[in-house]
Design a protein around this motif. Structure first.
Motif, PDB file in Angstrom:
ATOM      1  N   SER A 195       1.193  -0.850   0.221  1.00 15.04           N
ATOM      2  CA  SER A 195      -0.030   0.327  -0.234  1.00 15.04           C
ATOM      3  C   SER A 195       0.710   1.169   0.124  1.00 15.04           C
ATOM      4  CB  SER A 195      -0.855   0.302   1.452  1.00 15.04           C
ATOM      5  OG  SER A 195      -0.144  -0.284   2.319  1.00 15.04           O
TER       6      SER A 195
ATOM      7  N   GLN B 177       2.037   3.310  -3.651  1.00 18.46           N
ATOM      8  CA  GLN B 177       0.443   3.633  -4.292  1.00 18.46           C
ATOM      9  C   GLN B 177       0.559   5.015  -4.750  1.00 18.46           C
ATOM     10  OE1 GLN B 177      -3.475   4.039  -2.441  1.00 18.46           O
ATOM     11  NE2 GLN B 177      -4.685   4.802  -4.448  1.00 18.46           N
TER      12      GLN B 177
ATOM     13  N   ASP C 128      -5.834   5.175  -9.386  1.00 13.73           N
ATOM     14  CA  ASP C 128      -6.710   6.053  -7.761  1.00 13.73           C
ATOM     15  C   ASP C 128      -7.096   4.564  -6.949  1.00 13.73           C
ATOM     16  OD1 ASP C 128      -6.293   8.327  -8.707  1.00 13.73           O
ATOM     17  OD2 ASP C 128      -8.356   8.951 -10.180  1.00 13.73           O
ATOM     18  N   ASP C 129      -7.214   3.779  -7.869  1.00  9.91           N
ATOM     19  CA  ASP C 129      -7.412   2.400  -6.994  1.00  9.91           C
ATOM     20  C   ASP C 129      -6.843   0.542  -7.337  1.00  9.91           C
ATOM     21  OD1 ASP C 129      -9.080   0.999  -4.791  1.00  9.91           O
ATOM     22  OD2 ASP C 129     -10.530   1.219  -5.495  1.00  9.91           O
TER      23      ASP C 129
ATOM     24  N   GLN D  29      -5.694  -1.107  -5.434  1.00 10.66           N
ATOM     25  CA  GLN D  29      -5.920  -2.678  -4.653  1.00 10.66           C
ATOM     26  C   GLN D  29      -7.551  -2.911  -5.013  1.00 10.66           C
ATOM     27  OE1 GLN D  29      -4.838  -3.504  -1.978  1.00 10.66           O
ATOM     28  NE2 GLN D  29      -5.786  -4.881  -2.203  1.00 10.66           N
ATOM     29  N   GLY D  30      -7.972  -1.650  -5.291  1.00 10.57           N
ATOM     30  CA  GLY D  30      -9.345  -2.444  -5.526  1.00 10.57           C
ATOM     31  C   GLY D  30     -10.059  -2.969  -6.971  1.00 10.57           C
ATOM     32  N   TYR D  31      -9.566  -1.837  -7.835  1.00 11.74           N
ATOM     33  CA  TYR D  31      -8.831  -2.157  -8.968  1.00 11.74           C
ATOM     34  C   TYR D  31      -8.382  -2.915  -9.585  1.00 11.74           C
ATOM     35  CZ  TYR D  31      -9.841  -1.392 -14.314  1.00 11.74           C
ATOM     36  OH  TYR D  31      -9.960  -1.269 -15.636  1.00 11.74           O
TER      37      TYR D  31
END
Length: 317
Positions: free
Chosen positions: A172, A175, A201-202, A204-206
């Protein structure tokens, strides 16, 4: 030769220049010995003209492996001496051809005895020497023609720099560097698009939460390169190699190649059979890298990126 014994092979250029200077100095004296008024640097041009009566400067340059400006300068000097003459080509009036003058022909005849004696002297040195210089020069010329010294040194530099590159899994804390490196190169050549913002921008999620991976390249402890595997669910490809970006500070350090190799190995370890990528042909270093890694161009398919004009795949089986 104590200096060269101490410094070693890295001074090959300087040592060869010294040898060349010594031989050239002797050559000038040898011409005087035979009462021939000629500069050693003229000899290749002069000899080429004795074998073929007429040649253009371009033909002479190609025949002796010199540059056009170099041969042009030598011809100017020989014209002043009266050793050569310049005429219009009888078959093509647009071309000027060079040939030996009457004075040059006399010099050519006088050279015959000198060449016999010089050849005999070189043969004598060769017989006394343990290593055959003439054959070695031919070998070196061939090998350097296949791959120049500059290219070889560049490769060695990349190998040495590459030893200082460490590839680690994304955390993390990476990023911001993942985003900044990608925004930097995309903005340099193109315009940021909606799909870019989703991934950057994300991450982790994407990327990560959807079964993808991100690797980070460290050089001297600093994150200078990133690359991602984005999980694909189209039934044809397992992952998309995407968001590969390397800092300009890492140029020439083999970071991009090592990073791409590592991400491919990661895909293999996950059992992937095919990797897909999208790029643009103006990014020539990147396209060359993909080809080097084994990627092949494939027919275009729907893409969310306006900048994409080439799509490639890598079979891992």
């Amino acid at each position: 030769m104590g200096f060269f014994d101490e410094i070693g092979k890295v001074a090959i250029g300087s040592r060869l220049r010294m040898l060349t200077d010594k031989v050239t100095e002797d050559a000038a004296q040898i011409y005087k010995l035979y009462h021939i008024d000629m500069q050693p640097k003229w000899f290749p041009v002069f000899y080429a003209l004795t074998r073929q009566r007429e040649k253009t400067i371009t033909e002479l340059a190609k025949a002796i492996g010199h540059s056009h400006p170099s041969v042009s300068k030598i011809i100017s000097e020989m014209l002043k001496k009266g050793y050569v003459k310049e005429n219009k080509d009888k078959t093509d009036g647009r071309r000027n051809v060079i040939s030996l003058s009457k004075k040059g022909m006399k010099i050519s005849a006088a050279l015959e005895d000198q060449l016999i004696d010089v050849n005999a002297a070189i043969e004598e040195i060769s017989a006394q020497a343990q290593h055959k210089l003439w054959e070695a020069i031919g070998e070196w010329e061939f090998l350097l023609e296949q791959k120049s010294l500059l290219r070889r040194v560049t490769e060695k530099k990349k190998e040495r720099d590459g030893a200082n590159v460490e590839i680690i899994d994304y955390k993390s804390e990476h990023q911001e560097v993942f985003r900044s490196l990608n925004v930097e190169w995309i903005s340099k050549y193109f315009t940021m698009e909606e799909s870019d913002y989703k991934a950057l921008d994300d991450p982790q999620g994407y990327i990560l939460d959807n079964g993808g991976f991100i690797l980070v390249a460290l050089y001297g402890g600093e994150a200078l390169g990133v690359c991602a595997l984005i999980k694909m669910n189209d039934g044809e490809y397992d992952f998309e190699l995407a968001k590969m970006a390397v800092s300009p500070k890492a140029q020439g350090k083999n970071v991009g190649f090592l990073l791409a190799k590592a991400i491919i190995e990661k895909a293999k370890s996950l059992g992937a059979a095919k990797i897909y990528l999208e790029s643009n042909t103006i990014l020539k270093p990147a396209i060359n890298l993909y080809h080097k890694l084994g990627f092949q161009k494939v027919p275009g398919k729907p893409t969310p990126y306006a900048r994409c004009n080439i799509q490639m795949e890598l079979n891992l089986n």
